[in-house]
Design a protein around this motif. Structure first.
Motif, mmCIF file in Angstrom:
data_model
loop_
_atom_site.group_PDB
_atom_site.id
_atom_site.type_symbol
_atom_site.label_atom_id
_atom_site.label_comp_id
_atom_site.label_asym_id
_atom_site.label_seq_id
_atom_site.Cartn_x
_atom_site.Cartn_y
_atom_site.Cartn_z
ATOM 1 N N VAL A 26 0.841 -1.209 0.000
ATOM 2 C CA VAL A 26 0.000 0.000 0.000
ATOM 3 C C VAL A 26 0.877 1.260 0.000
ATOM 4 O O VAL A 26 1.983 1.258 0.553
ATOM 5 C CB VAL A 26 -0.944 -0.012 1.227
ATOM 6 C CG1 VAL A 26 -0.168 0.089 2.537
ATOM 7 C CG2 VAL A 26 -2.007 1.075 1.138
ATOM 8 N N HIS A 27 0.355 2.307 -0.637
ATOM 9 C CA HIS A 27 0.875 3.659 -0.445
ATOM 10 C C HIS A 27 -0.041 4.334 0.565
ATOM 11 O O HIS A 27 -1.268 4.363 0.353
ATOM 12 C CB HIS A 27 0.782 4.475 -1.748
ATOM 13 C CG HIS A 27 1.755 4.108 -2.810
ATOM 14 N ND1 HIS A 27 3.039 4.595 -2.863
ATOM 15 C CD2 HIS A 27 1.627 3.305 -3.895
ATOM 16 C CE1 HIS A 27 3.660 4.126 -3.940
ATOM 17 N NE2 HIS A 27 2.824 3.328 -4.575
ATOM 18 N N VAL A 28 0.492 4.861 1.668
ATOM 19 C CA VAL A 28 -0.327 5.623 2.601
ATOM 20 C C VAL A 28 0.007 7.110 2.469
ATOM 21 O O VAL A 28 1.116 7.468 2.046
ATOM 22 C CB VAL A 28 -0.183 5.137 4.056
ATOM 23 C CG1 VAL A 28 -0.706 3.700 4.184
ATOM 24 C CG2 VAL A 28 1.248 5.217 4.532
ATOM 25 N N TYR A 29 -0.966 7.952 2.835
ATOM 26 C CA TYR A 29 -0.875 9.403 2.593
ATOM 27 C C TYR A 29 -0.524 9.664 1.129
ATOM 28 O O TYR A 29 0.225 10.596 0.804
ATOM 29 C CB TYR A 29 0.146 10.059 3.533
ATOM 30 C CG TYR A 29 -0.286 10.060 4.980
ATOM 31 C CD1 TYR A 29 -1.239 10.967 5.442
ATOM 32 C CD2 TYR A 29 0.251 9.143 5.890
ATOM 33 C CE1 TYR A 29 -1.655 10.959 6.767
ATOM 34 C CE2 TYR A 29 -0.158 9.131 7.219
ATOM 35 C CZ TYR A 29 -1.097 10.048 7.649
ATOM 36 O OH TYR A 29 -1.502 10.040 8.959
ATOM 37 N N ALA A 30 -1.095 8.850 0.241
ATOM 38 C CA ALA A 30 -0.760 8.941 -1.182
ATOM 39 C C ALA A 30 -1.133 10.299 -1.764
ATOM 40 O O ALA A 30 -0.479 10.773 -2.706
ATOM 41 C CB ALA A 30 -1.474 7.830 -1.952
ATOM 42 N N ASP A 31 -2.171 10.937 -1.186
ATOM 43 C CA ASP A 31 -2.598 12.237 -1.706
ATOM 44 C C ASP A 31 -1.645 13.355 -1.302
ATOM 45 O O ASP A 31 -1.843 14.509 -1.665
ATOM 46 C CB ASP A 31 -4.031 12.560 -1.262
ATOM 47 C CG ASP A 31 -4.282 12.290 0.214
ATOM 48 O OD1 ASP A 31 -3.469 11.593 0.865
ATOM 49 O OD2 ASP A 31 -5.297 12.784 0.729
ATOM 50 N N ARG A 32 -0.603 13.038 -0.537
ATOM 51 C CA ARG A 32 0.390 14.043 -0.158
ATOM 52 C C ARG A 32 1.713 13.839 -0.889
ATOM 53 O O ARG A 32 2.708 14.490 -0.580
ATOM 54 C CB ARG A 32 0.628 13.999 1.353
ATOM 55 C CG ARG A 32 -0.658 14.211 2.141
ATOM 56 C CD ARG A 32 -0.383 14.316 3.613
ATOM 57 N NE ARG A 32 -1.636 14.291 4.367
ATOM 58 C CZ ARG A 32 -1.725 14.532 5.670
ATOM 59 N NH1 ARG A 32 -0.640 14.793 6.364
ATOM 60 N NH2 ARG A 32 -2.888 14.491 6.282
ATOM 61 N N ALA A 33 1.728 12.930 -1.847
ATOM 62 C CA ALA A 33 2.975 12.674 -2.586
ATOM 63 C C ALA A 33 3.446 13.958 -3.271
ATOM 64 O O ALA A 33 2.638 14.724 -3.797
ATOM 65 C CB ALA A 33 2.756 11.573 -3.610
ATOM 66 N N THR A 34 4.739 14.184 -3.251
ATOM 67 C CA THR A 34 5.292 15.389 -3.871
ATOM 68 C C THR A 34 5.442 15.190 -5.385
ATOM 69 O O THR A 34 5.480 14.059 -5.873
ATOM 70 C CB THR A 34 6.691 15.701 -3.304
ATOM 71 O OG1 THR A 34 7.564 14.626 -3.674
ATOM 72 C CG2 THR A 34 6.648 15.852 -1.790
ATOM 73 N N ASN A 35 5.583 16.314 -6.072
ATOM 74 C CA ASN A 35 5.767 16.202 -7.523
ATOM 75 C C ASN A 35 7.175 15.734 -7.875
ATOM 76 O O ASN A 35 7.432 15.323 -8.989
ATOM 77 C CB ASN A 35 5.433 17.530 -8.222
ATOM 78 C CG ASN A 35 6.375 18.649 -7.839
ATOM 79 O OD1 ASN A 35 7.190 18.504 -6.920
ATOM 80 N ND2 ASN A 35 6.268 19.774 -8.524
ATOM 81 N N TRP A 36 8.076 15.760 -6.884
ATOM 82 C CA TRP A 36 9.431 15.276 -7.155
ATOM 83 C C TRP A 36 9.623 13.831 -6.722
ATOM 84 O O TRP A 36 10.707 13.265 -6.888
ATOM 85 C CB TRP A 36 10.482 16.182 -6.519
ATOM 86 C CG TRP A 36 10.225 16.570 -5.088
ATOM 87 C CD1 TRP A 36 9.553 17.668 -4.646
ATOM 88 C CD2 TRP A 36 10.632 15.842 -3.919
ATOM 89 N NE1 TRP A 36 9.511 17.660 -3.269
ATOM 90 C CE2 TRP A 36 10.172 16.565 -2.797
ATOM 91 C CE3 TRP A 36 11.343 14.648 -3.706
ATOM 92 C CZ2 TRP A 36 10.392 16.126 -1.478
ATOM 93 C CZ3 TRP A 36 11.563 14.221 -2.405
ATOM 94 C CH2 TRP A 36 11.088 14.956 -1.309
ATOM 95 N N CYS A 37 8.567 13.248 -6.148
ATOM 96 C CA CYS A 37 8.615 11.820 -5.815
ATOM 97 C C CYS A 37 7.231 11.236 -6.053
ATOM 98 O O CYS A 37 6.548 10.813 -5.121
ATOM 99 C CB CYS A 37 9.066 11.626 -4.368
ATOM 100 S SG CYS A 37 9.420 9.904 -3.955
ATOM 101 N N PRO A 38 6.803 11.253 -7.305
ATOM 102 C CA PRO A 38 5.437 10.839 -7.617
ATOM 103 C C PRO A 38 5.261 9.320 -7.560
ATOM 104 O O PRO A 38 6.229 8.566 -7.622
ATOM 105 C CB PRO A 38 5.251 11.346 -9.051
ATOM 106 C CG PRO A 38 6.624 11.292 -9.631
ATOM 107 C CD PRO A 38 7.567 11.643 -8.495
#
Ligand code: ZN
Ligand code: ZN
Length: 144
Positions: A114-126
């Protein structure tokens, strides 16, 4: 299937002062995109291996471990000499511990699930894979 009694994870910090061992099968393996992980580790994501707290033991350098309690009540445990982040204790579940996969010295015989807090991923680590994504205030909710 691996024999769960035989599965042992070992890890250490960068300077080697702290070593640890964990037994048993991971409850989860998660890529976390939250701001706290980002800041604490200086990294775009942190990969956590969730284990029962009782199955993880510091086998060397317990007195070298430092702790930081965040405003949420969660505890980060890290090497006081080199700063390597090793463990995370959630505020709301003292029976669980999260081990930083980056501190492991062995291969992890489990997949990231799973990816958690996926909606907070940065544009430099998508996020560029098909692993399920969770987010929202708890980081674990289904995303629209
Ligand atoms: Zn260290
Ligand atoms: Zn996080």
């Amino acid at each position: 299937m691996p024999d769960e009694d035989q599965a042992t994870l070992t890890g250490s910090c960068l300077c080697g002062a702290v070593e640890f061992a964990a037994s048993g099968a991971p409850r989860f393996v998660a890529h976390c995109h939250c701001e706290n992980c980002r800041k604490a580790h200086g990294a775009g994501i942190v990969t956590w291996v969730g284990l029962p707290a009782a199955s993880v033991a510091v086998t060397r350098g317990e007195n070298a471990c430092s702790r930081y309690v965040s405003e949420t009540g969660a505890t980060w445990i890290f090497c006081g000499s080199c700063g390597s982040r090793l463990f995370y204790r959630p505020a709301n579940d003292q029976a669980e511990i999260h081990v930083a996969a980056g501190a492991l010295d062995v291969d992890l015989d489990a997949n990231v699930n799973v990816h958690v807090y996926a909606d907070r991923a940065t544009n430099w680590c998508p996020i560029t894979d098909d692993i399920p994504q969770r987010g929202g205030p708890s980081g674990m909710e289904r995303l629209p």
